[in-house]
Design an enzyme around this catalytic site. Structure first.
Site, mmCIF file in Angstrom:
data_model
loop_
_atom_site.group_PDB
_atom_site.id
_atom_site.type_symbol
_atom_site.label_atom_id
_atom_site.label_comp_id
_atom_site.label_asym_id
_atom_site.label_seq_id
_atom_site.Cartn_x
_atom_site.Cartn_y
_atom_site.Cartn_z
ATOM 1 N N LEU A 18 -11.511 9.688 0.806
ATOM 2 C CA LEU A 18 -10.918 9.150 -0.410
ATOM 3 C C LEU A 18 -10.174 7.842 -0.168
ATOM 4 O O LEU A 18 -10.095 7.002 -1.059
ATOM 5 C CB LEU A 18 -9.953 10.174 -1.034
ATOM 6 C CG LEU A 18 -10.583 11.479 -1.535
ATOM 7 C CD1 LEU A 18 -9.509 12.429 -2.014
ATOM 8 C CD2 LEU A 18 -11.590 11.198 -2.643
ATOM 9 N N MET A 23 -0.033 6.235 7.360
ATOM 10 C CA MET A 23 -0.277 6.756 8.708
ATOM 11 C C MET A 23 -1.406 7.774 8.775
ATOM 12 O O MET A 23 -1.509 8.530 9.734
ATOM 13 C CB MET A 23 0.995 7.368 9.315
ATOM 14 C CG MET A 23 2.144 6.392 9.443
ATOM 15 S SD MET A 23 3.594 7.159 10.198
ATOM 16 C CE MET A 23 4.064 8.319 8.921
ATOM 17 N N VAL A 26 -7.076 10.221 3.847
ATOM 18 C CA VAL A 26 -7.173 11.296 2.863
ATOM 19 C C VAL A 26 -8.644 11.569 2.570
ATOM 20 O O VAL A 26 -9.430 10.641 2.341
ATOM 21 C CB VAL A 26 -6.431 10.938 1.571
ATOM 22 C CG1 VAL A 26 -6.512 12.095 0.568
ATOM 23 C CG2 VAL A 26 -4.969 10.600 1.860
ATOM 24 N N ASP A 136 8.846 6.623 -0.161
ATOM 25 C CA ASP A 136 7.686 5.730 -0.140
ATOM 26 C C ASP A 136 7.104 5.589 -1.541
ATOM 27 O O ASP A 136 5.902 5.745 -1.762
ATOM 28 C CB ASP A 136 6.635 6.246 0.838
ATOM 29 C CG ASP A 136 5.604 5.171 1.204
ATOM 30 O OD1 ASP A 136 5.897 3.971 0.995
ATOM 31 O OD2 ASP A 136 4.523 5.522 1.691
#
Length: 487
Positions: A18, A23, A26, A136
Site C-alpha cells: 500500500l 519507518m 504498509v 506524527d
C-alpha cells in the site's frame, strides 16, 4: 525487507503493497483466521534495533488498541517476527489527505478542508483524552473514505510513535525526531516536554497545507525547517493563496504559535475556530452570535438588578444571587402549542423536551417566561427564558430561520473547557467558560458561568444554546444543567 504478493508474514498473507512511511512499509494482508483484510505495517529492521524501542513500540500498540472512535483507525494486533516489528490495523479503502492535496483545490476547497479538520480533531482529542499524544500528525496520516453524495469519512492513523503524554520526547533514538519535520512543533525539535498542543500545532500545519497546497515552511534542508519552526513567524494562508479568507490567518497564527500556552488548548478548539473563520466568511452569521451575547448580557444586567440583592460590605458592592420563585405549574415538556409560540414555534418544536408547551409555563428546571428578540439585519431569532437560578439564570436559544447550520464557534471571552458530546438523541459540541456581566473591572461587575451547546443533527444544527448562571465554577453548569438536560 520487501514482502511480495502471496508471501506469508506473521500468519498474514500479503495481497499488495500500500505504501511506505514512518519507518516501515504498509501492506494489504489477509487475516489468518477471519474473513477480512487488514493494513499490516512492518517496521524495517534498521529502524527498530535496540531493546528499548521494541519495548516501547509493543507497549504503545497496546495503548492504541484500547482506543475505539469513529475517527480513529482500529488497531487489531501487534507483534514481532524475526527482526521486524509489525502492527495490524483496520484497512480503509480510500486515499490520504496528502493525495487529496495533490489533486488540487478543485478537489479540496475550504469547506471540505474544514470538514476533514473537524473529523480528524475529534479523533485526536480522543487520543488525548486517553493520555496519549499522537506525535506524527500530518496529511499522510489522515485517511479519507470518499462517499458519493455524503461527507467524507475521516480517520486518523499511524499510532506507531504515539505514547503517554507525560513522557519526554526522544530526539536521539532510532529514527531521529518523533514525527515528520515539516509538521513538528518547536518543543519537539527542542527536545522539551510535549502534550496535546504539539499535535494541535501539527494539525495547524496540516490545515495550512490543505488551504494552500504547500507545507508552512518549504525550505530546502532540514536545518532551515527546524529554524523556521522555532523562530519564523507562522505564514499567512491568504498570502500564499489570495482566495483563502483572511480570517484563516489568525487561526493559523494561533495554531502555530511558538509558545504552546498561546495555542489552542485542544484540536477541537482549533477546528471550531477554523469553522468559525469559514462560517463567518460564507454566511455572515458570526456577527449575530456576538450580538446575541450582547443581548444576553443586557438582559442579564436587568435580571440581576431585579432578582439579585445588591449588598455592601467592606470591599464595596457585591451581588448576592436570590433564587427565582418556583412557578405554580410543574414542568411539562414534549408537547408544544405552536400557536402560542407564533413565529418562534420552529424553535420550540426543535427543543420540545427542553421548553414548556407555552412560553409562560415551566420547562426543564422550571424554564419559563420565554420572550423573543429578532434581528432582521442578521436574519436570526433569539429566544430568552428565565431559569430558576439552580443553576441557570437565563437560557438563550439562537436560530437561523432559514435553517442554515450554525457551526461550533463559541463566542466566550474565556473558554475553560470543551468536548464533543454524543447521546442517543444526537451529537454536537459543548463549550463552557465565564463572562463579566455589567461593567468589566468595576466593583459592580458579576462573573457568570456560561455553557454553550451546538448540534450536529439537521433537526437542530441551525440553533445553538447559551446557558448563564451564577456558579462557583463554569464546570458546575455542566454538572448541574447539562448532564440531565433533555437534549
Amino acid at each position: 525487507m520487501e514482502l511480495t504478493e502471496g508471501t506469508l508474514f506473521a500468519g498474514y498473507r500479503i495481497e499488495r503493497r500500500l505504501g511506505s512511511g514512518g519507518m516501515g512499509t504498509v501492506y494489504l494482508a489477509r487475516h489468518p483466521r477471519l474473513p477480512r483484510s487488514d493494513a499490516l505495517k512492518v517496521l524495517s529492521g534498521d529502524s527498530v534495533r535496540g531493546g528499548e524501542f521494541r519495548r516501547r513500540f509493543l507497549r504503545e500498540a497496546e495503548f492504541a488498541a484500547r482506543l475505539h472512535h469513529p475517527n480513529l483507525i482500529t488497531v487489531h494486533d501487534r507483534g514481532e517476527t524475526g527482526e521486524h516489528l509489525w502492527i495490524a490495523m483496520q484497512y480503509v479503502d480510500g486515499i490520504d489527505v496528502r493525495a487529496l492535496i495533490a489533486r488540487g483545490p478543485d478537489d479540496l476547497d475550504p469547506p471540505r478542508a474544514i470538514h476533514i479538520l473537524t473529523e480528524a480533531a475529534r479523533g485526536l482529542d480522543e487520543i488525548h483524552a486517553a493520555g496519549l499524544v499522537h506525535r506524527d500528525v500530518k496529511p499522510a496520516n489522515i485517511l479519507i473514505a470518499e462517499q458519493p453524495g455524503k461527507p467524507d469519512r475521516v480517520l486518523v492513523t499511524d499510532f506507531g510513535i504515539a505514547r503517554p503524554a507525560d513522557e519526554s520526547t526522544d530526539r536521539t533514538g532510532a529514527g531521529g525526531f518523533a514525527g515528520t519535520l515539516a509538521y513538528t512543533a518547536p518543543e519537539v525539535v527542542l527536545g522539551e516536554h510535549i502534550d496535546q498542543r504539539a499535535d494541535a500545532y501539527s494539525l495547524g500545519c496540516t490545515l495550512y497545507q490543505m488551504l494552500t497546497g504547500s507545507v508552512p515552511f518549504p525550505h530546502s534542508n532540514s536545518a532551515a525547517v527546524v529554524h523556521a519552526h522555532v523562530h519564523e513567524t507562522p505564514p499567512r494562508p491568504s498570502a500564499r493563496n489570495p482566495s483563502i479568507p483572511a480570517e484563516f490567518d489568525a487561526v493559523i497564527a494561533k495554531a502555530m504559535a511558538k509558545r504552546r500556552e498561546n495555542r489552542y488548548s485542544s484540536c477541537g478548539e482549533l477546528a471550531a475556530a477554523a469553522a468559525a473563520a469559514l462560517h463567518g466568511n460564507r454566511t455572515g452569521r458570526a456577527g449575530s452570535r456576538r450580538l446575541g451575547y450582547r443581548m444576553a448580557v443586557a438582559m442579564l444586567v436587568a435580571a440581576l438588578a431585579i432578582a439579585a440583592a445588591v449588598l455592601f460590605d467592606g470591599n464595596g458592592f457585591r451581588w448576592a444571587a436570590q433564587p427565582v420563585a418556583a412557578t405554580s405549574n410543574p414542568p411539562v415538556t414534549g408537547t408544544i402549542e405552536s400557536a402560542e409560540w407564533g413565529e418562534l414555534a420552529y424553535i420550540a418544536e426543535a427543543f420540545a423536551t427542553l421548553l414548556p408547551g407555552i412560553p409562560w409555563a415551566a420547562g426543564y428546571q422550571e424554564l419559563s417566561m420565554c420572550d423573543a428578540f429578532s434581528d432582521s439585519e442578521e436574519s436570526t431569532n433569539m429566544l430568552f427564558c428565565s431559569g430558576n437560578s439552580d443553576p441557570a439564570w437565563t437560557v438563550m436559544i439562537e436560530c437561523n430561520p432559514d435553517r442554515t447550520p450554525i457551526l461550533p464557534s463559541s463566542p466566550l471571552t474565556r473558554i475553560e473547557g470543551n468536548l464533543q458530546w454524543t447521546r442517543p438523541t444526537g451529537s454536537g459540541n459543548l463549550f463552557w467558560g465565564s463572562e463579566i456581566v455589567g461593567a468589566a473591572g468595576s466593583k459592580y461587575g458579576q462573573r457568570m458561568g456560561v455553557l454553550n451547546v451546538y448540534f450536529d443533527d439537521p433537526e437542530r444544527n441551525f440553533c445553538w444554546i447559551s446557558v448563564w448562571g451564577v456558579v462557583s465554577a463554569p464546570e458546575d453548569l455542566v454538572r448541574l444543567w447539562w448532564n440531565d438536560a433533555p437534549l
